[in-house]
Design a protein around this motif. Structure first.
Motif, short mmCIF file in Angstrom:
data_model
loop_
_atom_site.label_atom_id
_atom_site.label_comp_id
_atom_site.label_asym_id
_atom_site.label_seq_id
_atom_site.Cartn_x
_atom_site.Cartn_y
_atom_site.Cartn_z
N LEU A 63 -17.12 15.98 -12.92
CA LEU A 63 -18.19 14.99 -12.20
C LEU A 63 -18.23 13.77 -12.63
CD1 LEU A 63 -21.00 17.56 -11.52
CD2 LEU A 63 -19.65 16.70 -9.87
N PHE A 64 -18.24 13.69 -14.22
CA PHE A 64 -18.44 12.53 -15.12
C PHE A 64 -17.33 12.33 -16.17
CE2 PHE A 64 -22.74 13.92 -13.62
CZ PHE A 64 -23.11 12.69 -12.93
N MET A 101 -17.72 7.59 -13.72
CA MET A 101 -17.10 8.54 -13.01
C MET A 101 -15.60 8.76 -13.36
SD MET A 101 -19.94 9.37 -11.63
CE MET A 101 -21.48 8.45 -10.98
#
Length: 138
Positions: A63-64, A101
């Protein structure tokens, strides 16, 4: 370096995007909070936790690249808004997130949840000042 994008507000979220490095944004955020005479109550390393537990929950989605949430409070301002409505306790402490991101490594997003109309708008003004200062918009 290009100027940070103006605030984008959607679904109760206020966010700014900058091409400053993640470390520079974090450094700016920590200093902006301290410059207001406030203390950082805690830092949640959300990105690390999600990555650490990714396989455990059966996901292969990253996700990150990095993501943290900084929590802090203002005794003076919190007292003021809670004297107006004691249930404003639900907004304390105040949180600001910083995220990068994996599909956009050249940008960092910094933001916070919008606060409701009324006395909490003074808190939103403070939080927005801190965010804007962190990425040199003020």
């Amino acid at each position: 370096m290009t100027a940070p994008q103006a605030a984008h507000a959607e679904n109760g979220l206020i966010q700014y995007v900058t091409d400053e490095s993640y470390d520079d944004v974090i450094f700016g955020l920590e200093n902006a909070i301290l410059d207001q005479g406030l203390l950082i109550d805690g830092t949640s390393h959300v990105g690390d936790m999600l990555e650490r537990t990714r396989a455990d929950v059966g996901s292969d989605v990253v996700l990150f690249t990095r993501a943290d949430v900084y929590s802090f409070c203002s005794a003076k301002l919190s007292r003021k808004v809670m004297e107006a409505d004691p249930m404003n306790i639900r907004f304390c402490p105040y949180d600001i997130f910083v995220a990068q991101m994996p599909d956009d490594p050249d940008h960092v997003t910094i933001g916070y949840r919008a606060f409701p109309e009324g006395p909490m708008q003074e808190v939103q003004a403070l939080v927005d000042t801190i965010v804007r200062s962190a990425i040199s918009l003020d």
